[in-house]
Design a protein around this motif. Structure first.
Motif, PDB file in Angstrom:
ATOM      1  N   GLN A 189       0.829  -1.204   0.000  1.00 29.55           N
ATOM      2  CA  GLN A 189       0.000   0.000   0.000  1.00 29.55           C
ATOM      3  C   GLN A 189       0.865   1.257   0.000  1.00 29.55           C
ATOM      4  OE1 GLN A 189      -2.565  -0.372   3.405  1.00 29.55           O
ATOM      5  NE2 GLN A 189      -3.993  -1.763   2.374  1.00 29.55           N
ATOM      6  N   SER A 190       1.947   1.218   0.756  1.00 25.70           N
ATOM      7  CA  SER A 190       2.830   2.386   0.822  1.00 25.70           C
ATOM      8  C   SER A 190       3.507   2.654  -0.511  1.00 25.70           C
ATOM      9  CB  SER A 190       3.885   2.195   1.922  1.00 25.70           C
ATOM     10  OG  SER A 190       3.285   2.190   3.200  1.00 25.70           O
ATOM     11  N   LEU A 191       3.721   1.600  -1.305  1.00 25.47           N
ATOM     12  CA  LEU A 191       4.296   1.789  -2.640  1.00 25.47           C
ATOM     13  C   LEU A 191       3.446   2.749  -3.460  1.00 25.47           C
ATOM     14  CD1 LEU A 191       6.282   1.049  -4.923  1.00 25.47           C
ATOM     15  CD2 LEU A 191       4.850  -0.962  -5.386  1.00 25.47           C
ATOM     16  N   PHE A 192       2.111   2.697  -3.254  1.00 23.95           N
ATOM     17  CA  PHE A 192       1.205   3.570  -3.991  1.00 23.95           C
ATOM     18  C   PHE A 192       1.030   4.929  -3.338  1.00 23.95           C
ATOM     19  CE2 PHE A 192      -0.745  -0.778  -4.806  1.00 23.95           C
ATOM     20  CZ  PHE A 192      -0.064  -0.964  -5.984  1.00 23.95           C
ATOM     21  N   TYR A 193       1.019   4.985  -1.998  1.00 17.58           N
ATOM     22  CA  TYR A 193       0.625   6.203  -1.298  1.00 17.58           C
ATOM     23  C   TYR A 193       1.764   6.964  -0.628  1.00 17.58           C
ATOM     24  CZ  TYR A 193      -4.006   4.113  -1.785  1.00 17.58           C
ATOM     25  OH  TYR A 193      -5.151   3.550  -2.287  1.00 17.58           O
ATOM     26  N   ASP A 194       2.855   6.293  -0.343  1.00 21.97           N
ATOM     27  CA  ASP A 194       3.934   6.925   0.416  1.00 21.97           C
ATOM     28  C   ASP A 194       5.003   7.462  -0.528  1.00 21.97           C
ATOM     29  OD1 ASP A 194       5.722   7.789   2.289  1.00 21.97           O
ATOM     30  OD2 ASP A 194       6.272   5.806   3.027  1.00 21.97           O
ATOM     31  N   TYR A 195       4.812   8.685  -1.009  1.00 23.47           N
ATOM     32  CA  TYR A 195       5.796   9.303  -1.904  1.00 23.47           C
ATOM     33  C   TYR A 195       7.119   9.588  -1.208  1.00 23.47           C
ATOM     34  CZ  TYR A 195       2.433  10.088  -5.715  1.00 23.47           C
ATOM     35  OH  TYR A 195       1.551   9.925  -6.754  1.00 23.47           O
ATOM     36  N   ASN A 196       7.130   9.577   0.105  1.00 23.17           N
ATOM     37  CA  ASN A 196       8.387   9.765   0.844  1.00 23.17           C
ATOM     38  C   ASN A 196       9.371   8.622   0.589  1.00 23.17           C
ATOM     39  OD1 ASN A 196       7.545  12.126   2.719  1.00 23.17           O
ATOM     40  ND2 ASN A 196       5.920  10.626   3.048  1.00 23.17           N
ATOM     41  N   GLY A 197       8.843   7.467   0.191  1.00 23.71           N
ATOM     42  CA  GLY A 197       9.701   6.310  -0.041  1.00 23.71           C
ATOM     43  C   GLY A 197      10.159   6.156  -1.477  1.00 23.71           C
ATOM     44  N   HIS A 198       9.707   7.067  -2.360  1.00 25.04           N
ATOM     45  CA  HIS A 198      10.087   6.994  -3.774  1.00 25.04           C
ATOM     46  C   HIS A 198      11.419   7.707  -4.016  1.00 25.04           C
ATOM     47  CE1 HIS A 198       5.795   6.316  -5.539  1.00 25.04           C
ATOM     48  NE2 HIS A 198       5.965   5.659  -4.404  1.00 25.04           N
ATOM     49  N   THR A 199      12.283   7.095  -4.807  1.00 28.93           N
ATOM     50  CA  THR A 199      13.486   7.768  -5.292  1.00 28.93           C
ATOM     51  C   THR A 199      13.621   7.494  -6.785  1.00 28.93           C
ATOM     52  OG1 THR A 199      14.602   7.453  -3.158  1.00 28.93           O
ATOM     53  CG2 THR A 199      15.969   8.078  -5.029  1.00 28.93           C
ATOM     54  N   TYR A 200      13.854   8.543  -7.545  1.00 31.64           N
ATOM     55  CA  TYR A 200      14.018   8.425  -8.996  1.00 31.64           C
ATOM     56  C   TYR A 200      15.458   8.775  -9.350  1.00 31.64           C
ATOM     57  CZ  TYR A 200       8.991   8.022  -8.970  1.00 31.64           C
ATOM     58  OH  TYR A 200       7.715   7.584  -8.728  1.00 31.64           O
ATOM     59  N   TRP A 201      16.053   7.940 -10.200  1.00 32.25           N
ATOM     60  CA  TRP A 201      17.479   8.015 -10.476  1.00 32.25           C
ATOM     61  C   TRP A 201      17.757   8.225 -11.963  1.00 32.25           C
ATOM     62  CZ3 TRP A 201      20.692   7.300  -6.209  1.00 32.25           C
ATOM     63  CH2 TRP A 201      20.098   6.708  -5.073  1.00 32.25           C
ATOM     64  N   LEU A 202      18.897   8.843 -12.232  1.00 35.78           N
ATOM     65  CA  LEU A 202      19.469   8.889 -13.570  1.00 35.78           C
ATOM     66  C   LEU A 202      20.843   8.240 -13.454  1.00 35.78           C
ATOM     67  CD1 LEU A 202      18.452   9.908 -16.294  1.00 35.78           C
ATOM     68  CD2 LEU A 202      19.883  11.936 -15.979  1.00 35.78           C
ATOM     69  N   SER A 203      21.004   7.102 -14.113  1.00 34.28           N
ATOM     70  CA  SER A 203      22.192   6.269 -13.941  1.00 34.28           C
ATOM     71  C   SER A 203      23.012   6.238 -15.217  1.00 34.28           C
ATOM     72  CB  SER A 203      21.762   4.848 -13.554  1.00 34.28           C
ATOM     73  OG  SER A 203      22.873   4.024 -13.294  1.00 34.28           O
ATOM     74  N   VAL A 204      24.328   6.457 -15.077  1.00 39.57           N
ATOM     75  CA  VAL A 204      25.228   6.540 -16.235  1.00 39.57           C
ATOM     76  C   VAL A 204      26.464   5.675 -15.988  1.00 39.57           C
ATOM     77  CG1 VAL A 204      26.595   8.076 -17.698  1.00 39.57           C
ATOM     78  CG2 VAL A 204      24.476   8.911 -16.663  1.00 39.57           C
ATOM     79  N   PRO A 205      26.858   4.810 -16.944  1.00 48.22           N
ATOM     80  CA  PRO A 205      28.111   4.042 -16.799  1.00 48.22           C
ATOM     81  C   PRO A 205      29.313   4.976 -16.695  1.00 48.22           C
ATOM     82  CG  PRO A 205      26.736   3.120 -18.536  1.00 48.22           C
ATOM     83  CD  PRO A 205      26.120   4.432 -18.150  1.00 48.22           C
ATOM     84  N   MET A 206      30.172   4.703 -15.749  1.00 47.11           N
ATOM     85  CA  MET A 206      31.315   5.588 -15.512  1.00 47.11           C
ATOM     86  C   MET A 206      32.300   5.576 -16.673  1.00 47.11           C
ATOM     87  SD  MET A 206      32.060   5.311 -11.404  1.00 47.11           S
ATOM     88  CE  MET A 206      31.614   3.608 -11.144  1.00 47.11           C
ATOM     89  N   ASN A 207      32.345   4.501 -17.419  1.00 51.01           N
ATOM     90  CA  ASN A 207      33.252   4.441 -18.571  1.00 51.01           C
ATOM     91  C   ASN A 207      32.870   5.425 -19.668  1.00 51.01           C
ATOM     92  OD1 ASN A 207      35.047   2.559 -17.637  1.00 51.01           O
ATOM     93  ND2 ASN A 207      34.101   0.816 -18.673  1.00 51.01           N
ATOM     94  N   LYS A 208      31.650   5.960 -19.607  1.00 51.88           N
ATOM     95  CA  LYS A 208      31.200   6.877 -20.643  1.00 51.88           C
ATOM     96  C   LYS A 208      31.762   8.289 -20.481  1.00 51.88           C
ATOM     97  CE  LYS A 208      28.640   4.090 -23.066  1.00 51.88           C
ATOM     98  NZ  LYS A 208      28.990   3.783 -24.476  1.00 51.88           N
ATOM     99  N   PHE A 209      32.158   8.655 -19.277  1.00 54.06           N
ATOM    100  CA  PHE A 209      32.636  10.024 -19.090  1.00 54.06           C
ATOM    101  C   PHE A 209      33.876  10.123 -18.214  1.00 54.06           C
ATOM    102  CE2 PHE A 209      29.688   9.139 -15.698  1.00 54.06           C
ATOM    103  CZ  PHE A 209      30.221   9.756 -14.588  1.00 54.06           C
ATOM    104  N   SER A 220      28.374   1.824 -12.778  1.00 58.40           N
ATOM    105  CA  SER A 220      27.672   3.080 -13.044  1.00 58.40           C
ATOM    106  C   SER A 220      27.627   3.966 -11.812  1.00 58.40           C
ATOM    107  CB  SER A 220      26.232   2.798 -13.515  1.00 58.40           C
ATOM    108  OG  SER A 220      26.214   2.012 -14.684  1.00 58.40           O
ATOM    109  N   ILE A 221      27.281   5.201 -12.056  1.00 55.86           N
ATOM    110  CA  ILE A 221      27.063   6.167 -10.981  1.00 55.86           C
ATOM    111  C   ILE A 221      25.676   6.777 -11.196  1.00 55.86           C
ATOM    112  CG2 ILE A 221      28.137   8.112 -12.214  1.00 55.86           C
ATOM    113  CD1 ILE A 221      29.300   8.961  -9.460  1.00 55.86           C
ATOM    114  N   SER A 222      24.956   7.026 -10.094  1.00 58.23           N
ATOM    115  CA  SER A 222      23.575   7.481 -10.193  1.00 58.23           C
ATOM    116  C   SER A 222      23.341   8.732  -9.363  1.00 58.23           C
ATOM    117  CB  SER A 222      22.619   6.386  -9.716  1.00 58.23           C
ATOM    118  OG  SER A 222      22.517   5.353 -10.652  1.00 58.23           O
TER     119      SER A 222
END
Length: 304
Positions: A189-209, A220-222
């Motif tokens: 239920q918290s997965l749907f209602y508890d936005y405090n537990g959400h984290t959104y990431w942008l992940s990039v392989p370290m070999n790329k930069f 990778s690093i995120s």
């Protein structure tokens, strides 16, 4: 609702996301595999029609139809909801594009009919919101939906691959136990209602930069975004179902962590390779550094 819709999308494609990817995605194949393409078209059509029916006959069945209206929720939940829209659209567009490419569809057609899937599936939800009482069409949601698809399309046009992958992680926050059910009573239920537990990431392989040829391709690093202290969309509730809710400060969190690009891991197992490719959106728990909008710096041995 957004997370529920995303989970449904994953369930539908759980047996096939990226599993049709038998040829390198970056190359145009000479012929289309109709045996793979037709089931993809049928599944996407069924998903679209099914979701439209669900919205009209189940989700909004108790809501009154009203003249088309707008709703400005850009400040809601410290923009966590907007990241959720972007993630959902990215996920759908990424999957749609790779499924078509794996079936032999040329790149320009896969971008047009597959990588736009996020916008195609999400836009009707926004339109329905504008037609029913208690909801409203949100331009902020539309911008986020467009950004998710654009992240897929732009990278394929510029780099011929998804260098930066958008990912999601969740862990039930301590606020859920203080909210008397407002943020859910169980983990699911918290997965749907508890936005405090959400984290959104942008992940990039370290070999790329950096550290080229010094680390495995999957290392990778995120950079993550989350928020805490939220017991309401715009401001915190003081009580729920007759019980007081503790007052907390709402703050944003910016997280730096290590990660794994599952699609870069190669094994001798064909099945395992398919499973790993289908995990492209999952952020692996790793040590992390966090800084809040209030200037607090903290470390995590493992961040979920």
């Amino acid at each position: 609702m957004r997370i529920l819709y995303i989970l449904f999308f994953l369930f539908v494609f759980s047996s096939s996301p990226l599993q049709a990817q038998t040829k390198p995605v970056g190359r145009d194949s000479s012929s289309v595999n109709k045996g793979k393409l037709l089931p993809i078209i049928a599944t996407e059509s069924a998903l679209y029609l099914g979701s439209m029916s669900y919205l009209q006959f189940i989700w909004y069945k108790d809501s009154e139809r009203v003249p088309f209206q707008f709703y400005n929720d850009n400040a809601g939940y410290l923009q966590i909801d907007k990241f959720g829209h972007m993630f959902g659209s990215y996920l759908e567009s990424y999957t749609g594009y790779h499924l078509l490419r794996g079936a032999g569809v040329k790149k320009k057609h896969a971008l047009l009919y597959g990588a736009t899937l996020g916008i195609v599936l999400q836009t009707p939800i926004e339109v329905f919101d504008g037609m029913y009482e208690g909801w409203g069409f949100s331009w902020g949601d539309m911008i986020a939906n467009t950004a998710g698809s654009a992240l897929v399309i732009g990278q394929e046009l510029l780099f011929d691959e998804q260098i930066a992958k958008m990912k999601f992680s969740f862990w039930q926050s301590p606020y859920a136990k203080q909210a008397n059910g407002y943020l859910g009573n169980t983990f699911l239920q918290s997965l749907f209602y508890d936005y405090n537990g959400h984290t959104y990431w942008l992940s990039v392989p370290m070999n790329k930069f950096m550290l080229k040829n010094k680390l495995p391709d999957w290392a990778s690093i995120s950079l993550g975004y989350s928020a805490n202290g939220m017991f309401g969309e715009f401001e915190n509730k003081t009580y729920y179902r007759g019980v007081d809710i503790p007052q907390t400060a709402r703050e944003r969190q910016f997280i730096l962590s290590l990660d794994v690009d599952w699609t870069k891991i190669k094994t001798n197992s064909r099945v395992l390779n398919k499973v790993l490719k289908g995990m492209f959106f999952i952020k692996l728990p790793f040590p992390a550094l966090e800084i809040t909008s209030g200037g607090k710096l903290k470390g995590h041995l493992l961040y979920f």
